[in-house]
Design an enzyme around this catalytic site. Structure first.
Site, mmCIF file in Angstrom:
data_model
loop_
_atom_site.group_PDB
_atom_site.id
_atom_site.type_symbol
_atom_site.label_atom_id
_atom_site.label_comp_id
_atom_site.label_asym_id
_atom_site.label_seq_id
_atom_site.Cartn_x
_atom_site.Cartn_y
_atom_site.Cartn_z
ATOM 1 N N PRO A 77 92.878 59.117 76.994
ATOM 2 C CA PRO A 77 94.078 58.576 77.551
ATOM 3 C C PRO A 77 94.314 57.241 77.195
ATOM 4 O O PRO A 77 93.286 56.416 77.099
ATOM 5 C CB PRO A 77 93.316 58.362 79.147
ATOM 6 C CG PRO A 77 91.842 58.316 78.899
ATOM 7 C CD PRO A 77 91.598 59.305 77.515
ATOM 8 N N ASP A 83 92.297 52.964 74.075
ATOM 9 C CA ASP A 83 91.655 53.944 74.717
ATOM 10 C C ASP A 83 91.236 53.132 76.232
ATOM 11 O O ASP A 83 90.502 52.366 76.354
ATOM 12 C CB ASP A 83 90.229 54.027 74.230
ATOM 13 C CG ASP A 83 89.527 55.238 74.980
ATOM 14 O OD1 ASP A 83 89.931 55.226 76.101
ATOM 15 O OD2 ASP A 83 88.412 55.678 74.466
ATOM 16 N N HIS A 84 92.073 53.687 77.264
ATOM 17 C CA HIS A 84 91.963 53.228 78.419
ATOM 18 C C HIS A 84 90.626 53.323 79.229
ATOM 19 O O HIS A 84 90.686 52.779 80.226
ATOM 20 C CB HIS A 84 93.345 53.430 79.380
ATOM 21 C CG HIS A 84 93.633 52.207 80.276
ATOM 22 N ND1 HIS A 84 92.842 51.839 81.294
ATOM 23 C CD2 HIS A 84 94.599 51.741 80.586
ATOM 24 C CE1 HIS A 84 93.256 50.741 82.258
ATOM 25 N NE2 HIS A 84 94.567 50.681 81.621
ATOM 26 N N ARG A 85 90.009 54.214 78.808
ATOM 27 C CA ARG A 85 88.728 54.357 79.542
ATOM 28 C C ARG A 85 87.707 53.251 79.309
ATOM 29 O O ARG A 85 86.842 52.829 80.156
ATOM 30 C CB ARG A 85 88.013 55.604 78.712
ATOM 31 C CG ARG A 85 88.540 56.940 78.993
ATOM 32 C CD ARG A 85 87.850 58.056 78.234
ATOM 33 N NE ARG A 85 87.931 57.808 77.144
ATOM 34 C CZ ARG A 85 87.461 58.644 76.077
ATOM 35 N NH1 ARG A 85 86.680 59.815 76.383
ATOM 36 N NH2 ARG A 85 87.543 58.540 74.756
ATOM 37 N N VAL A 86 87.862 52.467 78.312
ATOM 38 C CA VAL A 86 87.048 51.087 78.183
ATOM 39 C C VAL A 86 87.837 50.106 77.873
ATOM 40 O O VAL A 86 87.370 48.955 78.253
ATOM 41 C CB VAL A 86 85.989 51.462 76.897
ATOM 42 C CG1 VAL A 86 85.219 52.461 77.287
ATOM 43 C CG2 VAL A 86 86.951 51.859 75.543
#
Lengths: 571, 472
Positions: free
Chosen positions: B274, B444-447
């Site tokens: 994402p 990367d919007h996870r991190v």
């Protein structure tokens, strides 16, 4: 240009012994003892195979002081001479001879027309070592890669030319004073003026404009040395076209300097100039750079000392005409092909250093008075340095040492020859083994050698019918060298596998000039590989390069049977 | 991971030039056997040696060799050794440059028996190392120089005598020793540098005493070539005439090359991450001025941007992190900036390692080296696979903004547009003109969250707008 400094600085022997003693006293004692043991072996062994007398006198030097004192009181020569020994020329050779003569109880005078110390101290090895010390440090500081590898950070290194020049000059005067004082304190008369031989055992000396004095001596040693050799067609102005005499004053650091000759002198100056920011062009008459060195060492040295630096070169060419810079024009150098004699190129540079060797300084010596004819300026001598006259006869009581006889133009060779002569005139026959005299070139890293090069050894082997082997070790495997991050280097041993005789050792690498003496001493003392390989070297030291070198030699089993077993030493 | 990148980076022209790169190698090697052209092989210097590194070539292309001459210095696993020639002849072509590594037994140079055969040998070595266009006759020196429009670097190893007379008009020719331009007067170091940087001294204008060519003249001449070449990699694509690209049959189905296959896999894989984007406009007046100042020392804009990015990343470690499994993420210990470069038939991302620590000059040299290797397809795996942050610059095409796809395994990629003069409202209320460039980071919007990127971009803008730290 050689490290005769050691000779000069260790002169006040008595001071050294009583004053500064190394802190590791216990250690040094132990080492000494063991060394004595080894030396005894060497003697025993050499006695079997060789009857070369050259080894003994060296060992006896250490304790001759007292003997000489008693000799002085008894055995002085006839009163009819002013001196027992007169030495013409107070360079390193004359100085070495004079000191040994006093040790042997001779009444000695030394005649000097210029300054005490001669070429080496004033215009040679000594000031050049000062410049090379600076260039070595500059190189280190400028080598970003090297510094980084050690984890060091240094901002831009710079230098002050006058400061560097002063350092060289100060060192020369300091050593000169040491030399003068060492002779004065021993009671050697220093006679000022140009010495001329007027007849057998008779010398006149005097300054220009003053009446000459005549002195007599039982024996005379000529030690007048040499001056830079300048080939014809080259105009030296001392500013832009210079010899080593001028270069050592470091009056300028040109952007681009051509160095004519790639021997020791040229190489050392290329090291100095490139470290101080000059670019260098070598002009070499032979087909290869560094013609005097063992080819393999030369190749490696070229790869390290020439190729990566701001140096280019022309080989196989003569510089037939060099015109100094004037009227805004640069120095021009005309190059001619050494073989075809065809004009090849013209260079325009900021300065040119003439390093084409040295020629003997024998004019005005009065050689005609005693029927001596020089050969290309050199005074002919036999292996005992006795001067030979025009008819091929030996002239009694006249000797010539050092550059003036051209046997081996090194300061320490002159000194050794002088000591050898003194040994003879004091009643002990002595022939100096020139193959045991080391030579060194103080580039960064240094080059050193003793004995034969590989091609020389192979030629000799062919003639005399023995086998030659070569062993090599690399500095890359030496802990201390790697700790210094200076793993570039090679040591090479040329030897006879049938009896373990060392024929030559060549070293290129960190502190090579200091490392060579283990090999040169072994050659001088006749120590064989099978014996020296058992000598112990402190770990980790650079000397282990030689240790490994000796251990890697493969001496045939037959020779090993002779190896004496070390005597146990009580401690 | 291999040579992944965003689709926007594969312009249609490059897919058109899908000439058979892989085929050419085997073919040409078969050719070399005949005639009197010998190969010089990488020797086995010890029993354990499998490959050797070329320390230095002691002879240059065109030099005559006698039997027994030392030709090349090779570093084995034990020591450096001179390798001698077993045959007489002329060193026609060097196939592995200094610093290059070759397996034992592989050809590292070609030896021609006569001078006439040099050209032939060269042509062969070229066809084996560069992809097969037919430029042999017109551009005999094309081996390293892929971009044909690099004037200074092109006629590299041509015999100096010839090129000298050809280029005299360009040099200042005021040196008295040059005899009205018949000879080139260059200092020893200038000559060395010229050889190293592949600059033809005939084209260099000397500024030293009496018009002598000195080192900085050569460096200046080289930096023109280098920057062109470095950025020219990308620029080369549009420069080549797209209209009638040779060797392309319209309507034909062409299978992926290995590289294209790898790119394709990576692009699909990137869909599982994402991502989001944050853009920023940065004023580059100061950076442009700095670039102008140190350009002559071989510094490239790419290196400057990489350095600035690395310095900003050092303050925002989270932007330099990566998430691989979706459960945890890694703060990467070093800042390795991967920079996208278009090459024949695809693209690759050479990595500038530790870009925050390495000084700008070393970084620029490293970049040049990487680009050269990339072109010669000699990049080692670690040289294109260890990036922690990717930079993609399409500014030289005039692209003012674009959007990049995040390469799998990394946390963020920055798309850099052209720096263009822009009319702006100044703080004092007047209207002024500044050079501005738009950057757009995909992360990367996870991190990495919006605020992280915003703070990172603000830092980057500050560094670029006051770039004094870049030269340390």
């Amino acid at each position: 240009m050689h490290s005769i400094c050691s000779q000069a600085t260790t002169v006040p022997i008595s001071n050294f012994a009583s004053g500064s003693r190394s802190p590791a006293l216990a250690f040094s004692k132990q080492v000494n003892l063991r060394f004595c043991g080894l030396r005894k072996e060497a003697f025993g062994f050499s006695g079997l195979t060789h009857s070369c007398s050259s080894r003994v006198p060296f060992s006896s030097r250490g304790y001759s002081k007292k003997i000489s004192a008693s000799a002085e009181s008894n055995g002085t020569p006839p009163k009819s001479f002013d001196y027992d020994l007169i030495i013409i020329g107070a360079g390193v050779g004359g100085h070495g001879a004079a000191l040994h003569a006093v040790e042997k109880g001779l009444k000695t005078a030394i005649i000097e027309g210029d300054v005490v110390g001669g070429t080496c101290v004033n215009r040679g090895c000594v000031p050049s070592k000062a410049l090379l010390a600076v260039s070595g440090k500059m190189r280190e500081l400028q080598s970003e890669h090297h510094m980084k590898a050690l984890g060091l950070q240094v901002s831009a290194a710079g230098y002050d030319r006058q400061g560097v020049a002063d350092h060289a000059n100060n060192l020369a005067s300091k050593i000169r004073n040491n030399l003068t004082n060492s002779m004065k304190s021993l009671g050697i008369d220093i006679l000022t003026g140009v010495g001329t031989i007027v007849g057998p055992q008779k010398v006149k000396f005097g300054k220009v404009g003053l009446p000459d004095s005549i002195v007599t001596a039982k024996d005379i040693i000529i030690a007048t040395g040499s001056v830079p050799f300048v080939p014809k067609g080259i105009e030296v102005d001392g500013k832009t076209v210079i010899t080593s005499d001028h270069a050592l004053k470091l009056e300028s650091v040109p952007d681009w300097i051509a160095i004519v000759g790639s021997g020791y002198i040229g190489l050392e100056f290329s090291d100095v100039y490139t470290a101080l920011g000059s670019e260098v062009t070598f002009i070499e008459a032979l087909d290869q750079l560094m013609p005097g060195f063992d080819p393999e060492i030369g190749k490696l040295a070229q790869r390290v000392l020439i190729n990566p630096r701001k140096i280019d070169y022309h080989t196989g060419v003569f510089a037939t005409k060099i015109t100094p810079a004037k009227d805004g024009k640069p120095v021009t150098i005309e190059l001619v092909d050494a073989k075809t004699k065809e004009p090849k190129d013209t260079l325009e540079v900021d300065a040119a250093l003439i390093a084409t060797g040295r020629s003997p300084f024998t004019n005005g010596l009065g050689l005609e008075n005693i029927n001596v004819v020089t050969q290309r300026g050199f005074i002919p001598v036999d292996e005992r340095m006795r001067v030979i006259d025009a008819n091929g006869n030996l002239i009694p009581h006249l000797y010539c040492i050092g550059d003036a006889n051209g046997k081996m133009m090194l300061a320490h060779a002159a000194s050794a020859q002088g000591i050898s002569v003194v040994e003879q005139v004091t009643g002990r026959d002595h022939v100096l083994n020139h193959l045991s005299i080391p030579a060194a070139c103080f580039t960064h890293p240094e080059i050193s050698m003793v004995g034969l090069t590989e091609p020389q050894a192979r030629e000799k082997a062919e003639k005399e019918g023995f086998e030659v082997s070569v062993a090599k070790t690399s500095f890359k495997a030496n802990t201390k060298a790697l700790a210094e991050n200076e793993g570039e280097g090679l040591a090479k041993l040329i030897y006879r596998p049938d009896n373990g005789e060392i024929l030559g050792v060549h070293i290129f690498g960190l502190h090579a000039a200091d490392l060579i003496h283990e090999a040169s001493n072994a050659i001088a003392l006749g120590t064989r590989i099978q014996d020296i390989k058992f000598a112990v070297h402190a770990h980790p030291t650079l000397s282990e390069v030689l240790d490994e070198l000796f251990k890697s030699a493969k001496v045939k089993a037959a020779a090993l049977n002779h190896a004496p077993v070390s005597e146990p030493v009580a401690v | 991971m291999a040579n992944a990148l965003q689709t926007s980076f594969l312009p249609s022209t490059s897919s058109l030039r899908r000439t058979p790169i892989l085929g050419s190698k085997g073919k040409s090697q078969a050719l070399q056997v005949k005639a009197k052209i010998r190969e010089i092989f990488m020797p086995a210097l010890s029993s354990t040696m499998t490959e050797g590194k070329i320390v230095s070539w002691m002879k240059s292309e065109g030099d005559k060799l006698s039997k027994g001459d030392s030709v090349v210095v090779v570093e084995s696993d034990k020591a450096d050794m001179d390798v001698e020639s077993f045959h007489e002849g002329f060193l026609a072509a060097i196939m592995v440059e200094e610093g290059g590594v070759a397996p034992v037994g592989s050809a590292i140079a070609l030896l021609a028996e006569t001078e006439d055969e040099i050209a032939e040998a060269k042509a062969k070595s070229q066809s084996s190392s560069s992809s097969g266009h037919k430029a042999v006759e017109e551009q005999p020196k094309q081996i390293e120089v892929a971009a044909p429009d690099v004037p200074a670097a092109a006629p590299v190893a041509a015999p100096p005598a010839v090129s000298a007379s050809k280029y005299v008009a360009l040099g200042s020719a005021v040196h008295p020793a040059s005899e009205g331009g018949k000879r080139i007067v260059a200092s020893p170091y200038a000559k060395k540098l010229a050889k190293e940087l592949k600059v033809d001294l005939g084209t260099v204008v000397g500024t030293g005493p009496n018009g002598r060519i000195v080192a900085k003249d050569v460096e200046a001449a080289a930096s023109v070539g280098t920057t062109d070449a470095a950025e020219g990699t990308v620029a080369a694509s549009p420069a080549k005439p797209a209209p009638v690209a040779p060797g392309i049959e319209l309507g034909k189905v062409v299978p992926f090359t290995t590289m294209q296959g790898a790119v394709s896999r990576n692009m699909v894989e990137s869909l599982s991450v994402p991502t989001f984007r944050v853009g920023y406009t940065i004023t580059t007046n100061a950076l442009d001025a700095l670039y102008k100042k140190i350009k002559s020392k071989g510094v490239t804009m790419t290196a400057l941007l990489a350095k600035a990015t690395a310095l900003a990343l050092a303050q925002h470690p989270v932007v330099n992190s990566s998430c691989r499994d979706g459960n945890s993420f890694t703060y990467n210990s070093s800042i390795n900036i991967a920079v996208a470069v278009a090459i024949d038939g695809g693209l690759i991302t050479p990595v500038l390692q530790d870009a925050d620590k390495v000084d700008i000059y070393t970084l620029s040299r490293k970049w040049k080296e990487l680009v050269d290797k990339a072109r010669a397809k000699q990049l080692q795996h670690h040289e294109y696979s260890t990036g922690t942050f990717t930079l993609s610059n399409l500014g030289m095409f005039g692209v003012d903004r674009f959007d990049a796809i995040l390469p799998p395994g990394t946390g963020a990629i920055m798309a850099v547009g052209a720096s263009q003069p822009t009319v702006v409202a100044c703080k004092d209320g007047r209207i002024g003109m500044e050079n501005q460039m738009q950057v757009n980071v995909t992360a990367d919007h996870r991190v990495i969250y919006g605020a992280d990127l915003a703070a990172f971009l603000q830092t980057l803008a500050k560094i670029v707008e006051d770039p004094k730290d870049l030269t340390f």
